[in-house]
Design a protein around this motif. Structure first.
Motif, PDB file in Angstrom:
ATOM      1  N   UNK A 153       0.829  -1.217   0.000  1.00 16.76           N
ATOM      2  CA  UNK A 153       0.000   0.000   0.000  1.00 16.76           C
ATOM      3  C   UNK A 153       0.857   1.259   0.000  1.00 16.76           C
ATOM      4  N   UNK A 154       1.985   1.220   0.688  1.00 16.77           N
ATOM      5  CA  UNK A 154       2.807   2.425   0.837  1.00 16.77           C
ATOM      6  C   UNK A 154       4.101   2.354   0.031  1.00 16.77           C
ATOM      7  N   UNK A 155       4.194   1.380  -0.889  1.00 19.24           N
ATOM      8  CA  UNK A 155       5.367   1.298  -1.751  1.00 19.24           C
ATOM      9  C   UNK A 155       5.532   2.603  -2.529  1.00 19.24           C
ATOM     10  N   UNK A 156       6.734   3.122  -2.570  1.00 16.00           N
ATOM     11  CA  UNK A 156       6.974   4.455  -3.137  1.00 16.00           C
ATOM     12  C   UNK A 156       6.573   4.538  -4.609  1.00 16.00           C
ATOM     13  N   UNK A 157       7.012   3.554  -5.404  1.00 21.18           N
ATOM     14  CA  UNK A 157       6.699   3.576  -6.834  1.00 21.18           C
ATOM     15  C   UNK A 157       5.203   3.524  -7.075  1.00 21.18           C
ATOM     16  N   UNK A 158       4.547   2.547  -6.448  1.00 22.64           N
ATOM     17  CA  UNK A 158       3.114   2.362  -6.661  1.00 22.64           C
ATOM     18  C   UNK A 158       2.315   3.569  -6.185  1.00 22.64           C
ATOM     19  N   UNK A 159       2.635   4.060  -4.986  1.00 17.84           N
ATOM     20  CA  UNK A 159       1.898   5.195  -4.429  1.00 17.84           C
ATOM     21  C   UNK A 159       2.044   6.431  -5.302  1.00 17.84           C
ATOM     22  N   UNK A 160       3.262   6.659  -5.796  1.00 20.90           N
ATOM     23  CA  UNK A 160       3.505   7.829  -6.640  1.00 20.90           C
ATOM     24  C   UNK A 160       2.669   7.776  -7.913  1.00 20.90           C
ATOM     25  N   UNK A 161       2.649   6.601  -8.556  1.00 18.69           N
ATOM     26  CA  UNK A 161       1.923   6.464  -9.816  1.00 18.69           C
ATOM     27  C   UNK A 161       0.412   6.537  -9.631  1.00 18.69           C
ATOM     28  N   UNK A 162      -0.085   5.908  -8.568  1.00 16.83           N
ATOM     29  CA  UNK A 162      -1.538   5.841  -8.388  1.00 16.83           C
ATOM     30  C   UNK A 162      -2.128   7.113  -7.803  1.00 16.83           C
ATOM     31  N   UNK A 163      -1.281   8.056  -7.416  1.00 15.80           N
ATOM     32  CA  UNK A 163      -1.775   9.336  -6.907  1.00 15.80           C
ATOM     33  C   UNK A 163      -1.723  10.437  -7.974  1.00 15.80           C
ATOM     34  N   UNK A 164      -1.287  10.089  -9.183  1.00 11.98           N
ATOM     35  CA  UNK A 164      -1.203  11.068 -10.269  1.00 11.98           C
ATOM     36  C   UNK A 164      -2.609  11.470 -10.712  1.00 11.98           C
ATOM     37  N   UNK A 165      -2.775  12.741 -10.997  1.00 10.09           N
ATOM     38  CA  UNK A 165      -4.024  13.256 -11.548  1.00 10.09           C
ATOM     39  C   UNK A 165      -3.738  13.970 -12.860  1.00 10.09           C
ATOM     40  N   UNK A 166      -4.638  13.774 -13.816  1.00  4.17           N
ATOM     41  CA  UNK A 166      -4.508  14.447 -15.108  1.00  4.17           C
ATOM     42  C   UNK A 166      -5.892  14.808 -15.615  1.00  4.17           C
ATOM     43  N   UNK A 167      -6.127  16.083 -15.854  1.00  2.80           N
ATOM     44  CA  UNK A 167      -7.422  16.594 -16.305  1.00  2.80           C
ATOM     45  C   UNK A 167      -8.539  16.148 -15.362  1.00  2.80           C
ATOM     46  N   UNK A 168      -8.303  16.359 -14.077  1.00  3.70           N
ATOM     47  CA  UNK A 168      -9.273  16.015 -13.032  1.00  3.70           C
ATOM     48  C   UNK A 168      -9.598  14.524 -12.984  1.00  3.70           C
ATOM     49  N   UNK A 169      -8.742  13.720 -13.563  1.00  5.38           N
ATOM     50  CA  UNK A 169      -8.936  12.264 -13.550  1.00  5.38           C
ATOM     51  C   UNK A 169      -7.830  11.613 -12.744  1.00  5.38           C
ATOM     52  N   UNK A 170      -8.227  10.811 -11.754  1.00  6.24           N
ATOM     53  CA  UNK A 170      -7.256  10.117 -10.913  1.00  6.24           C
ATOM     54  C   UNK A 170      -6.751   8.868 -11.620  1.00  6.24           C
ATOM     55  N   UNK A 171      -5.495   8.554 -11.416  1.00  6.49           N
ATOM     56  CA  UNK A 171      -4.955   7.317 -11.981  1.00  6.49           C
ATOM     57  C   UNK A 171      -5.735   6.114 -11.439  1.00  6.49           C
ATOM     58  N   UNK A 172      -5.988   5.095 -12.263  1.00  5.70           N
ATOM     59  CA  UNK A 172      -6.744   3.918 -11.807  1.00  5.70           C
ATOM     60  C   UNK A 172      -6.107   3.275 -10.584  1.00  5.70           C
ATOM     61  N   UNK A 173      -6.931   2.967  -9.600  1.00  5.38           N
ATOM     62  CA  UNK A 173      -6.393   2.380  -8.365  1.00  5.38           C
ATOM     63  C   UNK A 173      -7.000   1.016  -8.064  1.00  5.38           C
ATOM     64  N   UNK A 174      -7.258   0.246  -9.132  1.00  6.55           N
ATOM     65  CA  UNK A 174      -7.784  -1.114  -8.953  1.00  6.55           C
ATOM     66  C   UNK A 174      -6.836  -1.962  -8.121  1.00  6.55           C
ATOM     67  N   UNK A 175      -5.552  -1.702  -8.247  1.00  6.59           N
ATOM     68  CA  UNK A 175      -4.546  -2.457  -7.495  1.00  6.59           C
ATOM     69  C   UNK A 175      -4.800  -2.379  -5.995  1.00  6.59           C
ATOM     70  N   UNK A 176      -5.270  -1.226  -5.531  1.00  2.00           N
ATOM     71  CA  UNK A 176      -5.495  -1.048  -4.101  1.00  2.00           C
ATOM     72  C   UNK A 176      -6.629  -1.923  -3.578  1.00  2.00           C
TER      73      UNK A 176
END
Length: 236
Positions: free
Chosen positions: A36-59
């Motif tokens: 859950x707190x892995x640096x790579x995964x957390x960084x990627x899944x917290x990205x936002x672009x055009x008011x759209x959050x990166x998919x977080x199905x992994x969580x």
């Protein structure tokens, strides 16, 4: 009346397996929190672009794993206490919890197998949506936002582009700090994303297999001990 002979051996074997089960629950909980707190995964899944959050199905799978770890620790303690006390009620409750957990694990395993590529595909699609805007020759606020998203992907994954974009891709802008190499031979972000989540899925799958084996042995020993306790009880 306390059980004797082989039944007593089963009792202590069940206690041992339950203790291992309890420890495994702690390990699973720790692994889930790490994922859950892995640096790579957390960084990627917290990205936002055009008011759209990166998919977080992994969580979803990670949160399930956290819940499983907590339940395993509780059920393991229940099994240890039931085995030492030779309580039919506690052993029966423990067996029921094991069956439910085992069924949930099988269901989660089937869901995970059927959706094993969904997580990386969703994030690749998210990357591609930013990529299309990032390589647009017309400068705009949307392009600037897309460039920042791509730069974050590239710095986090140590990749640069999709691998087939030599004519469109400006590595000097979108991959700051990267060596001046031909983008055609640079590391593909698509492959990096697939490898990142495939590796973590293997960790989850291996943990699930170990848990399943322990649970099967525990269910067998629980039934044997429960029958032994019932047969050893004095008749009135």
């Amino acid at each position: 009346m306390a059980v004797t002979g082989c039944s007593q051996c089963i009792k202590y074997m069940l206690f041992f397996f339950n203790f291992v089960f309890w420890l495994a629950g702690g390990v699973i909980l720790g692994v889930a929190l790490w994922l859950r707190h892995d640096n790579q995964t957390s960084t990627l899944l917290m990205i936002q672009f055009q008011d759209q959050q990166a998919p977080n199905t992994f969580y979803i799978s990670v949160y399930i794993l956290i819940a499983v770890g907590v339940l395993m620790m509780f059920v393991g303690f229940l099994g240890c206490y039931g085995a030492i006390q030779e309580s039919q009620c506690l052993l029966g409750t423990f067996f029921t919890c094991l069956v439910i957990l085992f069924a949930c694990e099988v269901a989660a395993g089937i869901w995970g197998f059927m959706n094993r590529e969904t997580i990386s595909k969703e994030l690749i699609n998210f990357y591609d949506s930013a990529y299309v805007k990032g390589v647009d020759p017309v400068d705009s606020p949307t392009k600037q936002a897309a460039v920042k998203v791509l730069q974050l992907f590239h710095s986090t994954l140590t990749c640069c582009g999709k691998g087939d974009d030599a004519n469109l891709f400006d590595a000097a802008v979108l991959c700051p700090g990267a060596p001046p190499v031909d983008p055609l031979v640079s590391t593909s972000c698509h492959l990096k994303l697939k490898d990142l989540f495939t590796e973590k899925q293997y960790v989850i799958g291996l943990a699930a297999m170990v848990i399943a084996v322990i649970m099967i042995f525990e269910m067998i020993f629980t039934m044997v001990l429960c029958c032994a306790v019932r047969n050893a009880a004095p008749a009135y």
